[in-house]
Design a protein around this motif. Sequence first.
Motif, PDB file in Angstrom:
ATOM      1  N   TRP A 185       5.274   3.304   8.946  1.00 60.69           N
ATOM      2  CA  TRP A 185       5.158   2.749   7.595  1.00 60.69           C
ATOM      3  C   TRP A 185       5.671   1.310   7.550  1.00 60.69           C
ATOM      4  N   VAL A 186       6.803   1.075   8.199  1.00 58.66           N
ATOM      5  CA  VAL A 186       7.394  -0.269   8.178  1.00 58.66           C
ATOM      6  C   VAL A 186       6.493  -1.262   8.912  1.00 58.66           C
ATOM      7  N   ARG A 187       5.851  -0.830   9.961  1.00 53.23           N
ATOM      8  CA  ARG A 187       4.924  -1.712  10.677  1.00 53.23           C
ATOM      9  C   ARG A 187       3.847  -2.256   9.742  1.00 53.23           C
ATOM     10  N   ALA A 188       3.380  -1.432   8.820  1.00 54.52           N
ATOM     11  CA  ALA A 188       2.294  -1.832   7.921  1.00 54.52           C
ATOM     12  C   ALA A 188       2.763  -2.721   6.774  1.00 54.52           C
ATOM     13  N   LEU A 189       4.085  -2.901   6.627  1.00 52.04           N
ATOM     14  CA  LEU A 189       4.618  -3.778   5.582  1.00 52.04           C
ATOM     15  C   LEU A 189       4.576  -5.234   6.008  1.00 52.04           C
ATOM     16  N   LYS A 190       4.337  -6.107   5.040  1.00 58.60           N
ATOM     17  CA  LYS A 190       4.478  -7.537   5.279  1.00 58.60           C
ATOM     18  C   LYS A 190       5.956  -7.895   5.401  1.00 58.60           C
ATOM     19  N   SER A 191       6.243  -9.017   6.017  1.00 53.56           N
ATOM     20  CA  SER A 191       7.599  -9.543   5.998  1.00 53.56           C
ATOM     21  C   SER A 191       7.965  -9.832   4.545  1.00 53.56           C
ATOM     22  N   GLY A 192       9.095  -9.309   4.109  1.00 55.34           N
ATOM     23  CA  GLY A 192       9.485  -9.423   2.700  1.00 55.34           C
ATOM     24  C   GLY A 192       8.983  -8.275   1.850  1.00 55.34           C
ATOM     25  N   GLY A 193       8.137  -7.412   2.434  1.00 50.50           N
ATOM     26  CA  GLY A 193       7.613  -6.254   1.712  1.00 50.50           C
ATOM     27  C   GLY A 193       8.666  -5.173   1.552  1.00 50.50           C
ATOM     28  N   LYS A 194       8.438  -4.283   0.606  1.00 46.18           N
ATOM     29  CA  LYS A 194       9.421  -3.245   0.280  1.00 46.18           C
ATOM     30  C   LYS A 194       8.847  -1.850   0.525  1.00 46.18           C
TER      31      LYS A 194
END
Length: 227
Positions: free
Chosen positions: A108-117
Amino acid sequence: MREEVKRLLRPIYPLALPAFSLFHRHFLTPWNIRKNKGKSHRMLEIGPGPKRLEGFESLNVVAGVEVDYVWDASRHLPFQSETFDLIYASHVLEHVPWYQTQATLNHWVRALKSGGKLEIWIPDGLKIARTFVLAEEGEQGLIQQDGWYKFNDDHDACTWANGRIYSYGDGTGKKDHPNWHLSLLSERRLKKLLAQSGLVNLEIMTTSEVRGYDHGWINLGMRGVKP
């Protein structure tokens, strides 16, 4: 137009579900992946309820009229890295086997943008365990406030704890149904796993921050940010 189509589909949906699930997984899911790929601001709900969260794309292991992507959320998600500004998962993580929880969060974290929550809600395992122990020792406490206990006709604390910890599957004992609970999590454990997945600024969320259905006093919410 889309809402009208959904309204027409709902009465016949249970009968058509097996065929539609195959169609959704192999055709609609890839189509939606391509269709949404170019969007600049994207939010994903994993494990949506019966009604879509406004502005969110939706991913679920079971097909549905409010589902964009039919996918097992414990696997590598079918999106590029740095895709989403926000990922929201309410009462999903407990359906993942406990020994796969860390790997799932990493996906899940991999799919987040930098700064994403990432916003996670789970049943508070520690609160459930404490309440069960107190009830077995004769102190009712919070157990009487829980809807699952109220519908437990004999008001047996062990029946309640089994339902809360393991869930009911589909109610018929089908072993491979996705509604079983397969992990128990506490605030400490969830915070540790989120930190190990690379998130920072971890904080407990309040009930006012629930998006969609509120599971009540057993609810535990935590938010983290991808650096």
